[in-house]
Motif scaffolding. Sequence first.
Motif, short mmCIF file in Angstrom:
data_model
loop_
_atom_site.label_atom_id
_atom_site.label_comp_id
_atom_site.label_asym_id
_atom_site.label_seq_id
_atom_site.Cartn_x
_atom_site.Cartn_y
_atom_site.Cartn_z
N GLU A 39 0.83 -1.21 0.00
CA GLU A 39 0.00 0.00 0.00
C GLU A 39 0.86 1.26 0.00
O GLU A 39 0.57 2.22 -0.73
CB GLU A 39 -0.92 -0.02 1.23
CG GLU A 39 -1.84 1.20 1.32
CD GLU A 39 -2.72 1.16 2.55
OE1 GLU A 39 -3.24 2.22 2.93
OE2 GLU A 39 -2.87 0.06 3.13
N VAL A 40 1.93 1.26 0.82
CA VAL A 40 2.80 2.42 0.88
C VAL A 40 3.55 2.60 -0.43
O VAL A 40 3.68 3.72 -0.95
CB VAL A 40 3.79 2.29 2.06
CG1 VAL A 40 4.69 3.52 2.12
CG2 VAL A 40 3.04 2.14 3.37
N LEU A 41 4.05 1.50 -0.98
CA LEU A 41 4.80 1.59 -2.24
C LEU A 41 3.90 2.07 -3.38
O LEU A 41 4.36 2.77 -4.29
CB LEU A 41 5.40 0.23 -2.59
CG LEU A 41 6.56 -0.23 -1.68
CD1 LEU A 41 6.91 -1.68 -1.96
CD2 LEU A 41 7.78 0.66 -1.87
N ASP A 42 2.64 1.71 -3.33
CA ASP A 42 1.71 2.15 -4.36
C ASP A 42 1.56 3.67 -4.36
O ASP A 42 1.36 4.29 -5.41
CB ASP A 42 0.35 1.47 -4.15
CG ASP A 42 -0.61 1.76 -5.29
OD1 ASP A 42 -0.28 1.42 -6.44
OD2 ASP A 42 -1.69 2.34 -5.02
N LYS A 43 1.65 4.27 -3.18
CA LYS A 43 1.52 5.73 -3.07
C LYS A 43 2.70 6.46 -3.73
O LYS A 43 2.61 7.67 -3.99
CB LYS A 43 1.41 6.13 -1.60
CG LYS A 43 0.07 5.78 -0.97
CD LYS A 43 0.01 6.28 0.48
CE LYS A 43 -1.40 6.15 1.05
NZ LYS A 43 -1.89 4.78 1.09
N LEU A 44 3.79 5.75 -3.97
CA LEU A 44 4.93 6.38 -4.64
C LEU A 44 4.59 6.78 -6.07
O LEU A 44 5.29 7.62 -6.66
CB LEU A 44 6.13 5.42 -4.65
CG LEU A 44 6.71 5.02 -3.29
CD1 LEU A 44 7.84 4.02 -3.48
CD2 LEU A 44 7.21 6.24 -2.53
N GLN A 45 3.55 6.19 -6.64
CA GLN A 45 3.16 6.51 -8.01
C GLN A 45 2.12 7.63 -8.07
O GLN A 45 1.64 7.96 -9.16
CB GLN A 45 2.59 5.25 -8.68
CG GLN A 45 3.45 4.01 -8.54
CD GLN A 45 4.86 4.22 -9.07
OE1 GLN A 45 5.05 4.86 -10.11
NE2 GLN A 45 5.85 3.69 -8.36
N SER A 46 1.79 8.20 -6.94
CA SER A 46 0.76 9.24 -6.90
C SER A 46 1.19 10.47 -7.71
O SER A 46 2.36 10.85 -7.71
CB SER A 46 0.49 9.65 -5.45
OG SER A 46 -0.36 10.78 -5.40
N PRO A 47 0.25 11.12 -8.40
CA PRO A 47 0.58 12.36 -9.10
C PRO A 47 0.87 13.52 -8.16
O PRO A 47 1.44 14.54 -8.57
CB PRO A 47 -0.68 12.64 -9.93
CG PRO A 47 -1.78 11.93 -9.22
CD PRO A 47 -1.16 10.71 -8.62
N SER A 48 0.51 13.37 -6.90
CA SER A 48 0.75 14.43 -5.91
C SER A 48 2.13 14.29 -5.30
O SER A 48 2.48 13.24 -4.73
CB SER A 48 -0.31 14.36 -4.80
OG SER A 48 0.05 15.19 -3.72
N ALA A 49 2.93 15.34 -5.38
CA ALA A 49 4.27 15.32 -4.80
C ALA A 49 4.21 15.15 -3.28
O ALA A 49 5.06 14.48 -2.68
CB ALA A 49 5.02 16.61 -5.15
#
Length: 704
Positions: A39-49
């Motif tokens: 779940e945390v690693l997936d957030k690395l792909q977020s468009p939000s810096a």
Amino acid sequence: MGKSKNKKFKRSQFSADGLPIGVVKEVEESELVESPAAEVLDKLQSPSADVREYACASISRMVQQSQVIPAFLQHDAVRCLGPLLLDRSLAVRETAAGALRNLSACGGFEVCDDMVKQDVLTPLTTLLYECSAGFDLTLPLKSQTEQQHTVEDTANEAVNLLWNLCESSSQAVSIFNKAGLLDVLLRCLEQRFHSVELAISAAQCLHTVTEENLELMGTLGPSTLQLLESVLSDHQSGMASLLLRTLIAGAMWNVKGGLPADRQAQILRAVVATLAQAVELDSGLVILQLHETEAARLQAVADGGSVEDRMPEGVAEVMEQEEPEEEKRNGSVPKRADDISDLLPVMDVELREANALLTAQQTSLEIIVNICCSDDPSDDEWEEMSSSDESEMGPDNISEGSSCLLSPLCLSAEVHGALLNHNLPEKVLQKTEFPSSATLEVCNKSSAWKCLIKKMHRVQCRALTCLHNILSTMDVEALGGATALQALAGHLSKLMFSTPGEPSGAHTHIQGSSVGCVLSASLFTSLEIPKQEEFLDAATSALRSLLHIMASKNIPQCISPQHLMSLSKVTTRCDTVSVRVNVLAILGITGSTLARECNTADSLQLIGNALLEVAARDSNMVVCGEALDALFDVFGDGKEAEKAAQSIHLLPALKTLQPMFKAKLRKEGKGRYSQDQLCVLDNIRINLRRFIGYLESLEKSCCT
């Protein structure tokens, strides 16, 4: 099996804040972010810096618990984080580098090696070069959040990641050389007046990559050496500056072979002078002063007054440091206390100073250990096999390597002279003392300062190992003569039976009079040493080396057999093989000395029975071999030895042991012990047969 080898220090892998990995693993579970790895690693792909930054910071904290690291590796954490080193957001770059830094520190050598294989050094190299190019630029910052992140901060995380990788992977060092990353480290050193933290990180990495790196040594030009010399000669106040100079001194020692011939002696003298400056400071006193300064500062803030008005005398000089400059770098404001990019708790300025001092002293002692170490390639690592890795036994059961202590110095005349001119043997001796009770009390009262206790004990252990090597490389007269060595033997013996905070006599000069030994059987009952075995290993190694020298010079020893028995009973129960081996060697050295004196049969009986018990019962064959070897030394010659041997029934005891030792060697040898160990053990097997024959001949002569 001969003398104990002098030791060469190999630095341990370090964590995100420069502390050994074990310290990082003590982060409280309440600090962990309770999110599954995927779940945390997936957030690395977020468009939000902001989301990407938060995810990186979360990973940084989570991987400080080693049990969660496999889950992150299974979900390709390195490949997910690597591209973020070149993210368009500087904040994301910094926290991504920090996450990888913590992963490399807490994951160990295998994780670091895997990170290198996954090509993390490619984006890391690009990031480092971009940071280097941006040091002199003042970029317009768009938001308050971005103002919390500077190029220096990002470079600091990246350099620490590089340091961890190079510490653990020879392939990383090779890539470092090919990519010309030395230039980046030098640029970081040039930023020392703006960011001493970055300069220290660069110096730590430089200290690592210059060790046994012939390829790098060939690239050191005049400008590089000039910069390193300029850092070495900087004498800004503050412990951070002292740590920086110490690390550069270590790097200069590593590249000594590449120094210009006409400058070598002068540079090496400057190196030794820097090490002496770090070691000579009374860390206990400085810590007390810094703690008092912190209390005054906090009170002044509460009262709205001036910190300087409340500062203890002599501390103002310590506090005149780079910190104000750091807060102004690139025109940015200081970081907020709740900034999520902070990977570990922020230390107050006084605690950072204390931490820097202890790190500088530990590093200095480690460098002196290496300076006072022979170039024997087998000394390249800390080894637990202790004397089992000695040279093969020669005639008369004498180790072929045992004459090293009696040979001319392996140090150059310039280095030897510099060590003595700066009185380093005496300064190292002072560092073998336990921390004062006042310092321990102050640190114990504060959860933030409590971490310094382990560092103080680590400095003590390094000093003991340093003393061991000094004894192995300096002649008796340089150390103060026979009287000084007797005093030192008394100090070391008493030290092992003291409690932290209790004086053990180290504050007498090494040239002082003999110190009596008052030993207690309750060794370590209240000792709060983080690694008791580490202390015992260092202390017994130093004592073993010292007693060997004294025996070779026929200097009377002041340690009684009863005291040795107390030491034997405690340390033979220690799990660390090298400690048990050291104690057995000490018994052998002392016993062989007593065998040449009159009316010592009773003492020899005590020693003989202790050695026989270990030889028969210890589960480790290296220890059994050392016990047998000590028996050969103690009972190899002399009327008193013959009398004692008969009293303890040495011959029948050894006849019983012989088939057991031979069978155990055949059964366990190849799978459990190294080739060098097996070679020594086989020699002991042969010598045991010969020694039994010798005792049988004595018995026959007595009967005729």
